[in-house]
Design a protein around this motif. Sequence first.
Motif, PDB file in Angstrom:
ATOM      1  N   UNK A 136       0.792  -1.311   0.065  1.00  0.00           N
ATOM      2  CA  UNK A 136      -0.031  -0.176   0.105  1.00  0.00           C
ATOM      3  C   UNK A 136       0.761   1.141   0.164  1.00  0.00           C
ATOM      4  N   UNK A 137       0.625   2.179  -0.861  1.00  0.00           N
ATOM      5  CA  UNK A 137       1.428   3.508  -1.102  1.00  0.00           C
ATOM      6  C   UNK A 137       0.672   4.700  -0.379  1.00  0.00           C
ATOM      7  N   UNK A 138       1.203   5.023   0.715  1.00  0.00           N
ATOM      8  CA  UNK A 138       0.369   5.878   1.603  1.00  0.00           C
ATOM      9  C   UNK A 138       0.004   7.071   0.846  1.00  0.00           C
ATOM     10  N   UNK A 139       0.834   7.614   0.160  1.00  0.00           N
ATOM     11  CA  UNK A 139       0.622   9.016  -0.800  1.00  0.00           C
ATOM     12  C   UNK A 139      -0.531   8.778  -1.698  1.00  0.00           C
ATOM     13  N   UNK A 140      -0.999   7.285  -1.794  1.00  0.00           N
ATOM     14  CA  UNK A 140      -1.964   7.148  -2.927  1.00  0.00           C
ATOM     15  C   UNK A 140      -3.258   7.101  -2.268  1.00  0.00           C
ATOM     16  N   UNK A 141      -3.528   6.785  -1.019  1.00  0.00           N
ATOM     17  CA  UNK A 141      -4.535   6.574  -0.157  1.00  0.00           C
ATOM     18  C   UNK A 141      -5.553   7.717   0.004  1.00  0.00           C
ATOM     19  N   UNK A 142      -6.677   7.630  -0.068  1.00  0.00           N
ATOM     20  CA  UNK A 142      -7.530   8.655   0.269  1.00  0.00           C
ATOM     21  C   UNK A 142      -7.383   8.945   1.758  1.00  0.00           C
ATOM     22  N   UNK A 143      -7.272  10.350   1.973  1.00  0.00           N
ATOM     23  CA  UNK A 143      -7.155  10.787   3.383  1.00  0.00           C
ATOM     24  C   UNK A 143      -8.096  10.004   4.454  1.00  0.00           C
ATOM     25  N   UNK A 144      -9.372   9.774   3.995  1.00  0.00           N
ATOM     26  CA  UNK A 144     -10.248   9.111   4.939  1.00  0.00           C
ATOM     27  C   UNK A 144      -9.867   7.700   5.146  1.00  0.00           C
ATOM     28  N   UNK A 145      -9.471   6.808   4.243  1.00  0.00           N
ATOM     29  CA  UNK A 145      -9.089   5.591   4.511  1.00  0.00           C
ATOM     30  C   UNK A 145      -7.650   5.542   5.276  1.00  0.00           C
ATOM     31  N   UNK A 146      -6.889   6.449   4.996  1.00  0.00           N
ATOM     32  CA  UNK A 146      -5.397   6.349   5.783  1.00  0.00           C
ATOM     33  C   UNK A 146      -5.769   6.630   7.313  1.00  0.00           C
ATOM     34  N   UNK A 147      -6.726   7.769   7.468  1.00  0.00           N
ATOM     35  CA  UNK A 147      -7.015   8.399   8.897  1.00  0.00           C
ATOM     36  C   UNK A 147      -7.739   6.899   9.503  1.00  0.00           C
ATOM     37  N   UNK A 148      -8.506   6.225   8.905  1.00  0.00           N
ATOM     38  CA  UNK A 148      -9.248   5.291   9.480  1.00  0.00           C
ATOM     39  C   UNK A 148      -8.722   4.089   9.640  1.00  0.00           C
ATOM     40  N   UNK A 149      -7.817   3.598   8.801  1.00  0.00           N
ATOM     41  CA  UNK A 149      -7.072   2.304   8.574  1.00  0.00           C
ATOM     42  C   UNK A 149      -5.760   2.261   9.005  1.00  0.00           C
ATOM     43  N   UNK A 150      -5.103   3.280   9.041  1.00  0.00           N
ATOM     44  CA  UNK A 150      -3.692   3.413   9.120  1.00  0.00           C
ATOM     45  C   UNK A 150      -2.986   4.290  10.182  1.00  0.00           C
ATOM     46  N   UNK A 151      -3.551   5.466  10.161  1.00  0.00           N
ATOM     47  CA  UNK A 151      -3.129   6.523  10.962  1.00  0.00           C
ATOM     48  C   UNK A 151      -1.472   6.776  11.015  1.00  0.00           C
ATOM     49  N   UNK A 152      -0.902   6.457   9.728  1.00  0.00           N
ATOM     50  CA  UNK A 152       0.306   6.974   9.498  1.00  0.00           C
ATOM     51  C   UNK A 152       1.281   5.715   9.768  1.00  0.00           C
ATOM     52  N   UNK A 153       0.975   4.406  10.022  1.00  0.00           N
ATOM     53  CA  UNK A 153       2.039   3.421  10.119  1.00  0.00           C
ATOM     54  C   UNK A 153       1.102   1.941   9.746  1.00  0.00           C
TER      55      UNK A 153
END
Length: 173
Positions: A136-153
């Motif tokens: 998964x490429x963090x920069x390519x994730x929607x901000x909503x998915x990143x915040x909900x599923x990863x929180x930066x790590x």
Amino acid sequence: MSRVQVPYDHKLDETLALLRNPGLLLASTKADGKSNVMTIGWGTVGVIWGLDIFVVMVRPSRYTYEFIEESGVFTVNVPSPDLREFCRIAGSRSGRDMDKFAEFKLSTTPGRNVPAVTIDACPLAYECQVVHHNDVIPANLSPDVEAKSYRGHDYHRIYYGQIMGVWEKVAEK
């Protein structure tokens, strides 16, 4: 226990429904014969590159990650209702700390088409050979998915497993 081979889309609606709750059981086996299992709640089945594919996601922090990385194979086991508690434990406890199969007295059988175990108590098992993976490429994730599923790590590795066989448990006569 006896199993018969079925098409990859056999009971697919039921399989995908169980992916949401309680999850499916992803297992892999290393060359030394040691196996591990974890519960997955994210994945899908379809046709990619003209191949029947089961896509699963595993975080590098998970113990199962090193099993798939070493072996290049995995099985996806569809749990029966009586395995609901096992799905909860398999998704919250690491195989680094306990042998989940031994702890729950679950028997396994070597896959017929891949060198990974299937779980005998599961009515359906997919045997998969990794044909591609990507992270998964963090920069390519929607901000909503990143915040909900990863929180930066701890971003997932996505494994594309060619389905080498699907096996359904049948009643002994």
